[in-house]
Design an enzyme around this catalytic site. Structure first.
Site, PDB file in Angstrom:
ATOM      1  N   HIS A 131      -2.614  -0.796   4.675  1.00  0.00           N
ATOM      2  CA  HIS A 131      -4.148  -1.272   4.652  1.00  0.00           C
ATOM      3  C   HIS A 131      -3.703  -2.243   2.471  1.00  0.00           C
ATOM      4  CE1 HIS A 131      -8.136  -1.266   2.770  1.00  0.00           C
ATOM      5  NE2 HIS A 131      -8.757  -1.486   3.476  1.00  0.00           N
ATOM      6  N   ASP A 208      -1.504   7.489   2.180  1.00  0.00           N
ATOM      7  CA  ASP A 208      -2.178   6.843   2.426  1.00  0.00           C
ATOM      8  C   ASP A 208      -3.741   7.723   3.377  1.00  0.00           C
ATOM      9  OD1 ASP A 208      -4.839   5.718   3.290  1.00  0.00           O
ATOM     10  OD2 ASP A 208      -4.060   3.827   2.878  1.00  0.00           O
ATOM     11  N   GLN A 211      -7.471   7.300   7.172  1.00  0.00           N
ATOM     12  CA  GLN A 211      -7.759   7.423   9.091  1.00  0.00           C
ATOM     13  C   GLN A 211      -7.212   8.873   8.519  1.00  0.00           C
ATOM     14  OE1 GLN A 211     -10.361   5.450   9.170  1.00  0.00           O
ATOM     15  NE2 GLN A 211      -9.687   3.832   7.894  1.00  0.00           N
ATOM     16  N   LYS A 234     -15.408   8.453   5.481  1.00  0.00           N
ATOM     17  CA  LYS A 234     -14.797   7.693   6.071  1.00  0.00           C
ATOM     18  C   LYS A 234     -15.123   8.966   6.641  1.00  0.00           C
ATOM     19  CE  LYS A 234     -12.396   3.740   4.718  1.00  0.00           C
ATOM     20  NZ  LYS A 234     -12.338   2.752   5.512  1.00  0.00           N
ATOM     21  N   CYS A 373      -8.557  -6.204   6.497  1.00  0.00           N
ATOM     22  CA  CYS A 373      -7.555  -4.822   5.004  1.00  0.00           C
ATOM     23  C   CYS A 373      -6.224  -5.677   5.439  1.00  0.00           C
ATOM     24  CB  CYS A 373      -7.959  -4.500   4.242  1.00  0.00           C
ATOM     25  SG  CYS A 373      -9.848  -4.961   3.946  1.00  0.00           S
TER      26      CYS A 373
END
Ligand code: C6P
Length: 415
Positions: A131, A208, A211, A234, A373
């Site tokens: 991202h 990261d 997600q 999220k 993104c």
């Protein structure tokens, strides 16, 4: 449409009752089908009510007042921090820093750890599927300091090309910064193994987890992450709160990020000394009610069960890929269901991704269209944009059927 309970692992009908927005009709007789949880998730009553209760009963600033209300607010805020720490298997709550979002968490590492520890010529390894939040900060650092960036390529079927990663590790990067799960392809990267290899090559590992943390069990120690960044919004929590996990040993040596109240131990006119972690990195009044809401979100997710959520989403994505393969002129990107989470990005021969999303919207199906993104990843596949459907614990196979029917309609309209 009756919401389905046909999930191998979750009582989805009962879960859906907890999300007021899912009861909406977008126009008379057209119920909302929310397939954009990768952008932000919906919020259950437990979260909405926890924040409401905080403002009705406990609102005060934290870490400051000695009166009862302030002590209650501080205790609730710190209890939420402890909950986050336990949720991701951190050694202690002090390793959890609250930021605004994943983006700020990664920028914090860039502005503090990387500024202090990297020099011109040092190598940072990223991947082509990152991202922008895990690319642009490092490009900024490259421009400021002359560090070098290299990217692990992505294969045609949406997997990292690991032999190239292993080769790049021979150049002894100082940092490996990798996404755990792609927000476009859904690919779940083998981060535990990648971290082990990165550490053997002497690198620090930033994951990261924007997600992955919301959708599967993530344990920082099993993952081998030195830093893990993710966002409350999220994972059924409110917006305005991000999380940075960092190993104590690293956090203690890092300079502070922003300067101001709460991050100091002592201030004189010309100097200051810093507070202990995590407060050293939390300048100013934080989003208190939001942190408490995040604590409630974690309680909600834990009650559903992270393994059950992951299994449910894998069932949905397998069903989606299967059903979309019946529609002529649709191409879905990313790997096989077993290697991915609940994200399906696709293009149609018949229409542009934005037009597809608009036609779906007319049937109440909310999906995202664009580059999500992740422009370099789209370029890798020669694309400007995709239409993306993404799932969470509250989605059903019936909703996938509604998606597929609307996708078929696109073909009918443009035929
Ligand atoms: N992806 C999407 O629609 P923030 O915005 O800071 O909470 O999260 C940034 C971010 C970082 N990494 C990954 C893998 C992400 O997916 C995101 C957010 C959203 O795909 C908004 S662009």
């Amino acid at each position: 449409m009756t919401p389905a309970t046909r999930s191998p692992t979750l009582d989805v009908a009962r879960l859906r009752e907890q999300f007021p927005v899912l009861a909406r009709e977008m126009k008379p007789g057209v119920p909302l089908v929310y397939l954009d949880s990768t952008a932000t998730s919906q919020k259950p009553l437990a979260v909405i009510e926890a924040m409401d209760l905080f403002y009705r009963r406990h609102n005060a600033n934290i870490h400051r007042g000695v009166y009862q209300l302030a002590e209650e607010a501080t205790a609730q805020f710190e209890a939420a921090r402890a909950r986050v720490a336990a949720f991701i298997g951190a050694a202690e709550p002090a390793e959890i820093i609250f930021t605004r979002n994943t983006t700020e968490s990664i920028n914090l590492v860039m502005r503090t750890w990387a500024q202090a520890n990297l020099a011109a010529g040092d190598l940072i390894l990223l991947t082509e599927m990152e991202h922008h939040s895990n690319i642009v900060p490092w490009q900024m650092l490259a421009a400021e300091k002359g560090v070098q960036l290299e990217f692990v390529p992505v294969s045609d079927d949406g997997l990292l090309v690991l032999p190239v990663y292993e080769k790049l590790l021979e150049r002894r990067p100082k940092l490996v910064a990798v996404g755990h799960m792609s927000n476009v392809l859904g690919t779940i990267n083998p981060v535990a193994e990648m971290s082990r290899q990165a550490h053997a090559a002497g690198a620090v590992v930033l994951v990261d987890g924007a997600q992955s943390v919301p959708h599967m069990k993530v344990n920082v120690r099993e993952l081998g992450a030195d830093f893990l960044a993710f966002s409350s919004h999220k994972m059924c929590g409110p917006t305005g709160i991000g999380i940075l996990y960092g190993r104590r040993e690293l956090l203690e040596k890092m300079p502070p990020f922003l300067g101001g109240g709460d991050m100091i131990r002592r201030v004189r006119l010309h100097e200051f000394s810093t507070n202990e972690i995590p407060h050293k990195f939390e300048a100013g009044t934080p989003a208190i009610a939001e942190v408490i809401g995040l604590g409630a979100a974690i309680g909600f997710l834990e009650a559903a069960g992270m393994d059950a959520i992951h299994a449910h989403e894998q069932d949905l994505i397998a069903y989606t890929l299967d059903r979309l393969s019946e529609v002529p002129g649709v191409r879905v990107y990313g790997p096989a269901p077993a290697l991915r989470g609940g994200v399906a990005s696709f293009v149609m021969q018949a229409a542009h991704p934005h037009d597809v999303a608009q036609i779906l919207d007319a049937d109440g199906v909310a999906v995202r269209a664009g580059h999500h993104c992740a422009m370099p990843l789209h370029e890798r596949y020669g694309l400007m944009a995709t239409t993306r459907a993404s799932f969470y614990l509250y989605n059903t196979r019936e909703e996938v059927d509604r998606l597929v029917a609307a996708v078929q309609k696109v073909n009918d309209i443009f035929a």
